[in-house]
Write a protein that holds these residues in place. Sequence first.
Motif, short mmCIF file in Angstrom:
data_model
loop_
_atom_site.label_atom_id
_atom_site.label_comp_id
_atom_site.label_asym_id
_atom_site.label_seq_id
_atom_site.Cartn_x
_atom_site.Cartn_y
_atom_site.Cartn_z
N GLU A 363 -43.46 11.05 -43.43
CA GLU A 363 -43.97 12.03 -44.40
C GLU A 363 -44.89 13.05 -43.74
O GLU A 363 -45.01 14.19 -44.19
N GLU A 364 -45.54 12.65 -42.62
CA GLU A 364 -46.38 13.62 -41.90
C GLU A 364 -45.52 14.71 -41.26
O GLU A 364 -45.90 15.88 -41.25
N ALA A 365 -44.38 14.31 -40.70
CA ALA A 365 -43.48 15.32 -40.10
C ALA A 365 -43.04 16.31 -41.17
O ALA A 365 -42.97 17.52 -40.93
N LEU A 366 -42.76 15.81 -42.38
CA LEU A 366 -42.36 16.71 -43.46
C LEU A 366 -43.53 17.55 -43.97
O LEU A 366 -43.34 18.69 -44.38
N ARG A 367 -44.73 16.99 -43.93
CA ARG A 367 -45.91 17.80 -44.31
C ARG A 367 -46.11 18.95 -43.33
O ARG A 367 -46.43 20.07 -43.71
N MET A 368 -45.91 18.66 -42.03
CA MET A 368 -46.03 19.72 -41.04
C MET A 368 -45.03 20.83 -41.33
O MET A 368 -45.33 22.02 -41.20
N ALA A 369 -43.83 20.45 -41.73
CA ALA A 369 -42.75 21.43 -41.96
C ALA A 369 -42.88 22.15 -43.29
O ALA A 369 -42.07 23.02 -43.60
N THR A 370 -43.89 21.77 -44.10
CA THR A 370 -44.06 22.42 -45.41
C THR A 370 -45.49 22.96 -45.56
O THR A 370 -45.74 24.12 -45.27
N VAL A 371 -46.42 22.08 -45.93
CA VAL A 371 -47.79 22.51 -46.22
C VAL A 371 -48.46 23.14 -45.01
O VAL A 371 -49.08 24.21 -45.10
N GLU A 372 -48.35 22.49 -43.84
CA GLU A 372 -49.04 23.02 -42.67
C GLU A 372 -48.34 24.27 -42.13
O GLU A 372 -48.99 25.18 -41.62
N GLY A 373 -47.02 24.32 -42.26
CA GLY A 373 -46.31 25.54 -41.87
C GLY A 373 -46.77 26.72 -42.71
O GLY A 373 -47.00 27.82 -42.20
N ALA A 374 -46.94 26.47 -44.02
CA ALA A 374 -47.43 27.53 -44.92
C ALA A 374 -48.81 27.99 -44.47
O ALA A 374 -49.11 29.19 -44.45
N GLU A 375 -49.65 27.04 -44.08
CA GLU A 375 -51.00 27.38 -43.63
C GLU A 375 -50.96 28.23 -42.35
O GLU A 375 -51.72 29.19 -42.21
#
Length: 459
Positions: A363-375
């Motif tokens: 789920e962290e890899a997917l967070r990087m590809a979504t929320v953190e990418g947006a940031e």
Amino acid sequence: VARTLLVTRLDTIALLEDEGRPDARRDIRDGWIAIDGPAIRAVGAGAPPADFARADETIDGAGLVAIPGLVNTHHHLFQTLTRAWLPAANCSLFPWLEALYPIWARLDDEAVRLGCLIGMAELMLSGCTTTADHHYIYPERARGGLDAEVEAGREMGIRLHATRGSMSLSKKEGGLPPEAVVEPHDAILAASERAVRAHHDPARFAMCRVGLAPCSPFSVTPELMRDTAGLARRLDVTLHTHLAENAEDVAFSLARYGRRPVDSLDESGWLDARTWLAHGIHFDDGEVARLGRARVGVAHCPSSNMRLGSGIARVQALRAAGAPVGIGVDGSASNDSSNMIAECRQALLLTRVAHGAGALRVEEALRMATVEGAECLGRDDIGRIAPGFAADIALFALDGVEHAGCHDPLAALLLATTTRVHTLIVNGRVRIRGGRFVDFDLDRAIAAHRATARRLVGA
Ligand SMILES: [Zn+2]
């Protein structure tokens, strides 16, 4: 009146919300997502809200898994034209670039447009709804490359962060690129300002934003870095560049300027949250801490880093220091694909190679590809399935042979063979349904792209 769209009966909605804990995750089972115009109005389980009973469109999500649309933080879309080209297939960064510059010098606007269409189509089929692109090469016949890219983004209906790249330090002056692909300092600044004024939309849910992106320490002057940062501040847009990609890259900065990469960045006025960097592999501990404190973003590009043998980015150290780390497929000539879900898988596996199986969770890899990418891209309106966020959603069916026997849907998406998206919604509009674009002739685009690609390499 805004169009309403209801997605019902979803097997799983992956919210990827951590409430400050990177190991936490929350899923909704038997869920629905109510969409009003470009935005998500509500998300829930069981019976959908009564006022959506007569939505303009209803999608039956039975058997599908919903994740936030993936955010690609680094690409050179034109490079889809030079994938798997043998003279550059087995090189590290510098010889790889030197083999390809003369080919790219033959680009024209139409070739750039076709390259972008194909890269965007491939991204979207992998669940990507927002892509950044670093377009840094403007030979004589491709001066309108950025405009062609924006036009392609509009045709595909993908959310685009086009960055006006540049190269100003030719081989003659001690850089890497040949004369034919560099531009004069003042012309770059003028074209950068023009691109922002023509295409940048600062509004919430904007489908097109423009950033400024001098290419790399070995292809631009420190003066261009400094002046571009000033221009970005004046126009209030983001900054992007390649940094610390491999050992030779760092050695170049040390030899020519006597400075480590982050010192150069700081000296040019780039060390703040307006900036996100591509690759960011060879940072020492002090540099990681400074980037984290300044909240400079990093686009982690694992496939490219492996393909060119560049090294392994210190993903978890950067995140722990406070830097948002997104995922990027990088240019298609060093990947050689534009598959975002596959890139998440690579990020997961590469970090585990370096630091063990517990180092990065699915789920962290997917967070990087979504929320953190947006940031990284400076956005707070995309990357989450939540009320008030843009309706950018990827739905996957996990009923094929590659997922037979898979239990957890998120683990299945990243650990098993990657699969194409079933349905893709961007800004509240359905772009892909049943694995096919609703209004884009992909086969025709592939044929035109193939002919152009062959002509470009002189085959
Ligand atoms: Zn790149």
